[in-house]
Motif scaffolding. Structure first.
Motif, PDB file in Angstrom:
ATOM      1  N   SER A  96       0.935  -1.311  -0.176  1.00 13.80           N
ATOM      2  CA  SER A  96      -0.042  -0.113  -0.211  1.00 13.80           C
ATOM      3  C   SER A  96       0.812   1.248  -0.094  1.00 13.80           C
ATOM      4  CB  SER A  96      -0.904  -0.078   1.237  1.00 13.80           C
ATOM      5  OG  SER A  96      -1.595   1.163   1.347  1.00 13.80           O
TER       6      SER A  96
ATOM      7  N   VAL B 101      -6.895   0.686   2.266  1.00 10.53           N
ATOM      8  CA  VAL B 101      -6.484   2.016   1.409  1.00 10.53           C
ATOM      9  C   VAL B 101      -7.394   3.153   2.185  1.00 10.53           C
ATOM     10  CG1 VAL B 101      -6.864   3.205  -0.706  1.00 10.53           C
ATOM     11  CG2 VAL B 101      -6.235   0.676  -0.464  1.00 10.53           C
ATOM     12  N   THR B 102      -6.822   4.323   2.423  1.00  6.49           N
ATOM     13  CA  THR B 102      -7.653   5.164   3.270  1.00  6.49           C
ATOM     14  C   THR B 102      -7.421   6.575   2.381  1.00  6.49           C
ATOM     15  OG1 THR B 102      -5.525   6.057   4.385  1.00  6.49           O
ATOM     16  CG2 THR B 102      -6.753   4.541   5.561  1.00  6.49           C
ATOM     17  N   SER B 103      -8.519   7.475   2.362  1.00  8.33           N
ATOM     18  CA  SER B 103      -8.753   8.821   1.696  1.00  8.33           C
ATOM     19  C   SER B 103      -9.289   9.784   2.690  1.00  8.33           C
ATOM     20  CB  SER B 103      -9.727   8.409   0.355  1.00  8.33           C
ATOM     21  OG  SER B 103      -9.784   9.579  -0.082  1.00  8.33           O
TER      22      SER B 103
ATOM     23  N   GLN C  50     -10.471   3.018  -1.806  1.00 15.37           N
ATOM     24  CA  GLN C  50     -11.010   2.515  -0.430  1.00 15.37           C
ATOM     25  C   GLN C  50     -11.989   1.723  -0.624  1.00 15.37           C
ATOM     26  OE1 GLN C  50     -11.788   5.892   1.979  1.00 15.37           O
ATOM     27  NE2 GLN C  50     -11.604   4.638   3.791  1.00 15.37           N
TER      28      GLN C  50
ATOM     29  N   ASP D 271     -11.383  -3.312   4.404  1.00 11.52           N
ATOM     30  CA  ASP D 271     -11.454  -2.337   5.465  1.00 11.52           C
ATOM     31  C   ASP D 271      -9.960  -2.043   6.066  1.00 11.52           C
ATOM     32  OD1 ASP D 271     -14.025  -2.183   5.073  1.00 11.52           O
ATOM     33  OD2 ASP D 271     -14.462  -3.197   6.794  1.00 11.52           O
TER      34      ASP D 271
END
Length: 239
Positions: free
Chosen positions: A49, A202-204, A194, A199
């Protein structure tokens, strides 16, 4: 809305020897990094990631977008050869739309495919990370192509402005300033990624509904305005 002749000329301009060589450098570097990381470490979702988010999405995709988006029309305006294209019985929005499709296709091929391959090398698509970042690259390719095609239409310094946006706004301020992240194509594309990934993988900083609206509005507005500027360029030449 799509003209094959304009598309063929644009592909030829973008995939000429020197420009194509530049386009291959960043994907090759991403794959080299992925192979080196995988060689010295076991498959790790967080590392995958970090590499895909930190290099592929944050650096490679916008830079390839700059090359493809500005290169689709900027050189023709700079050397005056756009006049010959404008003299043809082709509607100006058709010219812009065709060049946008070509820029999107080139950006996608040189960014999304390497992103997928790098993700598979890094962790074999664990937690859907490779697929998620590939989708982010595909979506970002559309918005970046529209934005940088517009820059190529309105400014003779489109490449410089594009690099400033890609390297300063997206890569630097987008990481340091919370407000800047809301106006970041990178964060909009990550919002979609995301949703695809498991869960927490990946974050945004932007919610999916807002990201979707901004992606559509920015892409449509940039494409429309580029068409208007090209029409004005024609009228200025006639005067």
């Amino acid at each position: 809305m799509y003209d094959p002749t304009v598309a063929r000329l644009t592909y030829r301009a973008l995939l000429g020897r020197r420009r194509a060589a530049i386009l291959f450098v960043l994907p090759a570097l991403l794959l080299l990094i992925a192979a080196a990381v995988r060689m010295f470490a076991e498959a790790d979702d967080q590392i995958a990631s970090d590499v895909l988010g930190g290099f592929a999405i944050a650096t490679m995709v916008p830079l390839i977008g700059v090359i493809a988006g500005t290169g689709a029309i900027g050189p023709e305006i700079d050397d005056g050869s756009i006049v010959y294209l404008l003299a043809k019985p082709v509607k100006r929005p058709t010219i812009i739309f065709t060049k946008l499709i070509v820029a999107i296709a080139v950006t996608m091929v040189f960014s999304a495919l390497p992103t997928l391959l790098a993700g598979l090398i890094l962790n074999g698509n664990g937690q859907q990370i490779a697929v998620a970042y590939t989708i982010a690259a595909l979506i970002a390719s559309i918005a970046y192509s529209a934005l940088f095609l517009l820059l190529g239409t309105v400014s003779r310094h489109a490449v410089v402005l594009g690099l400033v946006y890609a390297l300063v706004w997206e890569a630097l301020l987008g990481r340091l300033v919370a407000g800047a992240r809301t106006l970041s194509v990178q964060q909009w594309s990550l919002a979609v990624a995301q949703k695809v990934a498991d869960d927490g993988a990946v974050t945004s900083e932007v919610g999916l509904p807002l990201a979707t609206v901004l992606l559509v509005v920015v892409t449509a507005a940039a494409t429309w305005y580029a068409g208007q500027k090209l029409r004005a360029l024609k009228l200025a030449g006639e005067e």
